[in-house]
Enzyme design. Structure first.
Site, PDB file in Angstrom:
ATOM      1  N   LYS A 170      -3.014   6.959  -6.878  1.00  0.00           N
ATOM      2  CA  LYS A 170      -3.918   6.514  -5.811  1.00  0.00           C
ATOM      3  C   LYS A 170      -3.094   6.198  -4.567  1.00  0.00           C
ATOM      4  CE  LYS A 170      -5.496   2.682  -4.244  1.00  0.00           C
ATOM      5  NZ  LYS A 170      -5.572   3.079  -2.816  1.00  0.00           N
ATOM      6  N   GLY A 203      -8.503   0.156  -2.900  1.00  0.00           N
ATOM      7  CA  GLY A 203      -7.706  -0.592  -3.875  1.00  0.00           C
ATOM      8  C   GLY A 203      -8.583  -1.423  -4.788  1.00  0.00           C
ATOM      9  N   GLU A 245       6.957  -3.226  -6.656  1.00  0.00           N
ATOM     10  CA  GLU A 245       7.849  -3.119  -5.490  1.00  0.00           C
ATOM     11  C   GLU A 245       7.090  -3.769  -4.341  1.00  0.00           C
ATOM     12  OE1 GLU A 245      10.839  -1.789  -5.667  1.00  0.00           O
ATOM     13  OE2 GLU A 245      10.665  -0.904  -7.658  1.00  0.00           O
TER      14      GLU A 245
HETATM   15  P1  NAD Z   1      -1.416  -3.426  -0.016  1.00  0.00           P
HETATM   16  O1  NAD Z   1      -0.916  -4.336  -1.082  1.00  0.00           O
HETATM   17  O2  NAD Z   1      -2.547  -3.874   0.803  1.00  0.00           O
HETATM   18  O3  NAD Z   1      -1.849  -2.025  -0.627  1.00  0.00           O
HETATM   19  C1  NAD Z   1      -0.976  -1.221  -1.376  1.00  0.00           C
HETATM   20  C2  NAD Z   1      -1.793  -0.318  -2.277  1.00  0.00           C
HETATM   21  O4  NAD Z   1      -2.499  -1.132  -3.216  1.00  0.00           O
HETATM   22  C3  NAD Z   1      -2.857   0.494  -1.555  1.00  0.00           C
HETATM   23  O5  NAD Z   1      -2.954   1.767  -2.161  1.00  0.00           O
HETATM   24  C4  NAD Z   1      -4.124  -0.308  -1.818  1.00  0.00           C
HETATM   25  O6  NAD Z   1      -5.297   0.462  -1.803  1.00  0.00           O
HETATM   26  C5  NAD Z   1      -3.853  -0.819  -3.219  1.00  0.00           C
HETATM   27  N1  NAD Z   1      -4.614  -2.013  -3.589  1.00  0.00           N
HETATM   28  C6  NAD Z   1      -5.090  -2.994  -2.760  1.00  0.00           C
HETATM   29  N2  NAD Z   1      -5.742  -3.935  -3.470  1.00  0.00           N
HETATM   30  C7  NAD Z   1      -5.689  -3.551  -4.772  1.00  0.00           C
HETATM   31  C8  NAD Z   1      -6.168  -4.108  -5.994  1.00  0.00           C
HETATM   32  N3  NAD Z   1      -6.847  -5.254  -6.001  1.00  0.00           N
HETATM   33  N4  NAD Z   1      -5.912  -3.467  -7.141  1.00  0.00           N
HETATM   34  C9  NAD Z   1      -5.197  -2.317  -7.156  1.00  0.00           C
HETATM   35  N5  NAD Z   1      -4.730  -1.732  -6.040  1.00  0.00           N
HETATM   36  C10 NAD Z   1      -4.960  -2.338  -4.851  1.00  0.00           C
HETATM   37  O7  NAD Z   1      -0.130  -3.087   0.858  1.00  0.00           O
HETATM   38  P2  NAD Z   1      -0.050  -2.215   2.171  1.00  0.00           P
HETATM   39  O8  NAD Z   1      -0.634  -3.014   3.264  1.00  0.00           O
HETATM   40  O9  NAD Z   1      -0.569  -0.836   1.917  1.00  0.00           O
HETATM   41  O10 NAD Z   1       1.534  -2.081   2.332  1.00  0.00           O
HETATM   42  C11 NAD Z   1       2.302  -3.034   2.958  1.00  0.00           C
HETATM   43  C12 NAD Z   1       3.023  -3.907   1.948  1.00  0.00           C
HETATM   44  O11 NAD Z   1       3.760  -3.111   1.018  1.00  0.00           O
HETATM   45  C13 NAD Z   1       4.049  -4.805   2.584  1.00  0.00           C
HETATM   46  O12 NAD Z   1       3.999  -6.094   2.017  1.00  0.00           O
HETATM   47  C14 NAD Z   1       5.373  -4.146   2.233  1.00  0.00           C
HETATM   48  O13 NAD Z   1       6.466  -4.983   2.230  1.00  0.00           O
HETATM   49  C15 NAD Z   1       5.087  -3.612   0.880  1.00  0.00           C
HETATM   50  N6  NAD Z   1       6.016  -2.530   0.547  1.00  0.00           N
HETATM   51  C16 NAD Z   1       6.979  -2.724  -0.405  1.00  0.00           C
HETATM   52  C17 NAD Z   1       7.895  -1.717  -0.706  1.00  0.00           C
HETATM   53  C18 NAD Z   1       8.955  -1.878  -1.750  1.00  0.00           C
HETATM   54  O14 NAD Z   1       9.491  -0.873  -2.207  1.00  0.00           O
HETATM   55  N7  NAD Z   1       9.315  -3.067  -2.173  1.00  0.00           N
HETATM   56  C19 NAD Z   1       7.813  -0.511  -0.028  1.00  0.00           C
HETATM   57  C20 NAD Z   1       6.835  -0.355   0.941  1.00  0.00           C
HETATM   58  C21 NAD Z   1       5.927  -1.367   1.218  1.00  0.00           C
END
Ligand code: NAD
Length: 470
Positions: A170, A203, A245
């Site tokens: 996803k 999500g 991550e």
């Molecule tokens: P997010 O957590 O909002 O979403 C990430 C993914 O999770 C999306 O595909 C979203 O649809 C899905 N999601 C959201 N709610 C969910 C739920 N309840 N159940 C299952 N899936 C769900 O994050 P974002 O805004 O897309 O990305 C930014 C964040 O990601 C920042 O905090 C960044 O630091 C982090 N990030 C971490 C790494 C790493 O490798 N450590 C890399 C890139 C980004």
């Protein structure tokens, strides 16, 4: 306008059973560039069953045979390099130079790293009277963020598929388009039906259906710490393995013997890369108090020198943020920091362009160690500058965060730099701006997560361990 009306389930492109569609915006132009299918819980169920059916034969192949198929996938991706770059520019707003190098070519390097590392896994080893076997963990649910969409998907799929897992993917709602190119390339490469299934969607709907599905064995998630915690709780009743991550608040530590210009310029670039929407961004610059004024001025000059503008222009280095909401979040952090006493020495929250979700590269001085902007992940082009008196104080400031993803150390003395690197509670440290290694384990300490991606370690995230006594 592109229309992507189908999901990829069991090797077939199919309309969603119970989902809908979502518009994708170009963050630089604010125009809708695509309409994309979104799945629902019944689609997730179909995808998981397809992955489950494909699992015995895919996991049962010799590793070299799996890798041969994945080599063809790699070649198919190379063949659409330019389309991948153009798609990344359009859906992320990444400047073309950044899209090419930091998104597409780095993503391909990560896949290359996984294919090569397949030879380094101890698939079978003798431990006393036992033969210890490493076997694919099962069906993997892979959930990715929008910041580096192509790279993030490959950072999961490379490890999962080499391991022998089958996958339901996803991608992020805001940036699903490169995932279609990945799935189409896999289809052309002859990846067997059901090995990779693509279900874009929300999500809260598709993501949660994947995480709670009883036939999913592993969840690999990259995204925010809050969602990671929720996923862990949702996966607990079915005792799934959950690899996280998450976010970061990484510090770049400049020691008193460092080349200040190289250190500050390198830190500013790393902080602003991809408009600061990088989990491992160095968002805190720590310098000796005696060099604070000079470092602040250098940082301001370096930030002001980054070319902001049209992502299609080869000279542009700073593109927009991914969405209006992300711009508002970043501007809010800057405004609250200023209200709390921070000094803007470059940039600021005012709109630098009338169209597009642009935010200027911003450097903040005079921040308190416990200020919100110093503690919390901004995920935008914002760098804070702080001073320290001793190496111990520098280490304490760097570690004064709940996160632990990345760090930097700058020093003329390699032994001293390594000594400081050892003391940083983070999953990565770069000394003197050393290059990213796409085969070295990548992941976080603390609230930055618990998993490791890339290379051999990334494959091992998707393996079970079996001991056979003879
Ligand atoms: P997010 O957590 O909002 O979403 C990430 C993914 O999770 C999306 O595909 C979203 O649809 C899905 N999601 C959201 N709610 C969910 C739920 N309840 N159940 C299952 N899936 C769900 O994050 P974002 O805004 O897309 O990305 C930014 C964040 O990601 C920042 O905090 C960044 O630091 C982090 N990030 C971490 C790494 C790493 O490798 N450590 C890399 C890139 C980004």
């Amino acid at each position: 306008m592109t229309t992507r009306g189908c999901l990829f389930l069991g090797g077939r492109w199919q309309a969603p059973r119970d989902g809908g569609t979502r518009e994708v915006e170009n963050p630089a132009t604010e125009l809708v560039i695509a309409r994309v299918a979104e799945g629902g819980p019944r689609d997730v169920d179909a995808a998981v069953h397809a992955a489950r059916r494909a699992f015995p034969s895919w996991s049962g192949l010799e590793v070299t045979d799996r890798v041969a198929v994945l080599e063809r996938w790699y070649d198919e991706l190379l063949a659409v390099h330019d389309e991948l770059v153009a798609t990344t520019v359009a859906e992320v707003g990444a400047p073309v130079v950044i899209a090419r190098e930091a998104h597409v070519e780095l993503g391909l390097a990560v896949l290359r790293g996984y294919l090569d590392a397949s030879k380094d896994v101890a698939w079978e080893e003798q431990v006393g009277s036992s033969v210890v076997l490493r076997e694919a963990a099962g069906v993997a649910a892979c959930i990715t963020p929008w910041n580096y969409p192509f790279y993030q998907v490959l950072a999961k799929l490379g490890g999962a598929l080499v391991a022998g897992c089958t996958v339901v993917l996803k991608p992020a709602e805001l940036t699903p388009l490169s995932a279609y190119l990945l799935a189409e390339a896999a289809d052309r490469a002859g990846l067997p039906a059901g090995v990779l299934n693509l279900v874009p969607g929300a999500g809260s709907v598709v993501g949660e259906a994947m995480v709670t599905h009883p036939d999913v064995d592993v969840v690999s998630f990259t995204g925010s710490t809050g969602v990671g915690a929720r996923i862990t709780a949702l996966a607990a009743p079915t005792v799934k393995r959950v690899c996280l991550e998450l976010g970061g608040k990484s510090a770049s530590v400049v020691l008193d013997d460092a080349d200040l210009v190289a250190a500050v310029t390198g830190t500013v670039q790393a902080a602003m890369l991809n408009s600061g929407q990088t989990c491992s961004a160095w968002s805190r610059l720590l310098v000796p108090a005696s060099r604070l004024a000079a470092a602040t001025e250098l940082a301001a000059t370096a930030a002001a020198g980054l070319v902001l503008g049209d992502p299609l222009d080869e000279r542009t280095w700073l593109g927009p943020l991914v969405s209006a909401a992300q711009r508002a979040t970043v501007a809010g952090f800057v405004d609250r920091a200023v209200a709390a006493g921070a000094r803007v020495v470059a940039g600021g929250s005012a709109r630098p362009a009338p169209v597009g979700h642009f935010h200027a590269a911003t450097v903040l001085a005079g921040v308190a160690p416990d200020a919100e902007v110093v503690r919390e992940e901004v995920f935008g082009p914002v760098l804070t500058v702080q001073g320290f008196d001793t190496d111990d104080e520098a280490v304490a400031l760097a570690n004064a965060t709940a996160y632990g993803l990345h760090g930097g150390v700058w020093s003329a003395d390699p032994a001293r730099a390594l000594g400081i690197a050892r003391r940083l509670r983070t999953g990565q440290v770069d000394v003197n701006g050393a290059a990213f290694n796409p085969s070295a384990p990548f992941g976080g300490y603390g609230r930055s997560g618990n998993g490791r991606e890339l290379g051999r370690h990334g494959i091992e995230e998707f393996l079970e361990t079996k001991s056979v006594q003879r």
